[in-house]
Design a protein around this motif. Sequence first.
Motif, PDB file in Angstrom:
ATOM      1  N   ASN A  65     -11.599   6.979   3.797  1.00  0.00           N
ATOM      2  CA  ASN A  65     -10.293   7.379   4.316  1.00  0.00           C
ATOM      3  C   ASN A  65     -10.384   7.494   5.837  1.00  0.00           C
ATOM      4  O   ASN A  65     -10.423   8.596   6.392  1.00  0.00           O
ATOM      5  CB  ASN A  65      -9.870   8.725   3.701  1.00  0.00           C
ATOM      6  CG  ASN A  65      -8.420   9.068   4.035  1.00  0.00           C
ATOM      7  OD1 ASN A  65      -7.691   8.269   4.632  1.00  0.00           O
ATOM      8  ND2 ASN A  65      -7.998  10.266   3.644  1.00  0.00           N
ATOM      9  N   PRO A  66     -10.425   6.377   6.553  1.00  0.00           N
ATOM     10  CA  PRO A  66     -10.663   6.400   8.004  1.00  0.00           C
ATOM     11  C   PRO A  66      -9.519   6.996   8.811  1.00  0.00           C
ATOM     12  O   PRO A  66      -9.713   7.362   9.970  1.00  0.00           O
ATOM     13  CB  PRO A  66     -10.862   4.920   8.345  1.00  0.00           C
ATOM     14  CG  PRO A  66     -10.146   4.175   7.265  1.00  0.00           C
ATOM     15  CD  PRO A  66     -10.292   5.001   6.029  1.00  0.00           C
ATOM     16  N   ASP A  67      -8.329   7.115   8.249  1.00  0.00           N
ATOM     17  CA  ASP A  67      -7.180   7.626   8.999  1.00  0.00           C
ATOM     18  C   ASP A  67      -6.971   9.122   8.822  1.00  0.00           C
ATOM     19  O   ASP A  67      -5.989   9.667   9.334  1.00  0.00           O
ATOM     20  CB  ASP A  67      -5.907   6.886   8.571  1.00  0.00           C
ATOM     21  CG  ASP A  67      -5.969   5.410   8.891  1.00  0.00           C
ATOM     22  OD1 ASP A  67      -6.615   5.064   9.916  1.00  0.00           O
ATOM     23  OD2 ASP A  67      -5.400   4.599   8.143  1.00  0.00           O
ATOM     24  N   SER A  68      -7.874   9.796   8.131  1.00  0.00           N
ATOM     25  CA  SER A  68      -7.703  11.224   7.870  1.00  0.00           C
ATOM     26  C   SER A  68      -8.041  12.033   9.123  1.00  0.00           C
ATOM     27  O   SER A  68      -9.174  12.000   9.614  1.00  0.00           O
ATOM     28  CB  SER A  68      -8.596  11.661   6.704  1.00  0.00           C
ATOM     29  OG  SER A  68      -8.559  13.069   6.547  1.00  0.00           O
ATOM     30  N   ASP A  69      -7.065  12.775   9.626  1.00  0.00           N
ATOM     31  CA  ASP A  69      -7.307  13.648  10.775  1.00  0.00           C
ATOM     32  C   ASP A  69      -8.204  14.816  10.393  1.00  0.00           C
ATOM     33  O   ASP A  69      -9.011  15.288  11.206  1.00  0.00           O
ATOM     34  CB  ASP A  69      -5.984  14.170  11.326  1.00  0.00           C
ATOM     35  CG  ASP A  69      -5.148  13.063  11.940  1.00  0.00           C
ATOM     36  OD1 ASP A  69      -5.715  12.008  12.284  1.00  0.00           O
ATOM     37  OD2 ASP A  69      -3.916  13.239  12.081  1.00  0.00           O
ATOM     38  N   THR A  70      -8.061  15.289   9.180  1.00  0.00           N
ATOM     39  CA  THR A  70      -8.889  16.419   8.732  1.00  0.00           C
ATOM     40  C   THR A  70     -10.352  16.025   8.698  1.00  0.00           C
ATOM     41  O   THR A  70     -11.230  16.785   9.149  1.00  0.00           O
ATOM     42  CB  THR A  70      -8.440  16.888   7.343  1.00  0.00           C
ATOM     43  OG1 THR A  70      -7.056  17.268   7.390  1.00  0.00           O
ATOM     44  CG2 THR A  70      -9.273  18.074   6.881  1.00  0.00           C
TER      45      THR A  70
END
Length: 255
Positions: A60-65
């Motif tokens: 999940n490369p777009d996860s800010d967390t």
Amino acid sequence: MTWLVRRIISLAICAGLFLVFFAGSWTDIFRSVPEKAERAYKEDKYEKALELYQEAQTRNPDSDTLAYNLGNTLYKLGRFDEAAGQYGKILEKENPALTPRAVYNMGNTLFQMGRQTQNQKFLKQALEAYKHSIVADPDDEDPKYNYELTKRLIQEQQQKQQQQGQQDQKKDDKQQQGQQNQQQQDQEKKQENRKQQQKQQQNQQEQHQAQQQPAKMSKEEAERLLDALLRMEKEMQRKEKDKMRAATRSRGPDW
């Protein structure tokens, strides 16, 4: 207690232990990778947490967390430049939930980078990050404290750089003065050698001229020589007269 009762109790205990182990194993199996990473982080197992967060981020490369948690883990491991990269991903998106914390952590990361490298560029960037954090939450005392701490560190580094510059200048001046003194000594030595060579050449020329020219007689020596010659001449004249007288006496009458 009969043998049968003890056997039943033993089997019950074994079964209970098995169920506890089995339940724990299944809990780990169904726990997500980010949850495992968070658990490892809380247990100060940062290398393990890093491995798990990186695994989760590949999925999940777009996860800010995940970027935020991965940045925190990298910070704990002292890999500040990589941590700054993770916080930067969040700041680019301006996530309202994570941006304030990411800005503050970015300030801490830049502070550590500036402290380690003695680079004031990172420290000044840390000041800007703390400013944004203070504006976002004026009641938070941590960014205020870190802001003042960073300012003091910048001043200390500037003073050290100024002192070092003065020391380097003194060292350069001393070295330059030493070179000038050495050049002057070399020049004086060359001049002395040149004078000695000229003196030697002059002495050689005088000796050569003395060998070529006849020795000159002083006035006193010439007078003494003349007196001696006159005496010799008078002595020779006297002896000649004596011989003539002797010859006259020895002649008889000529008849």
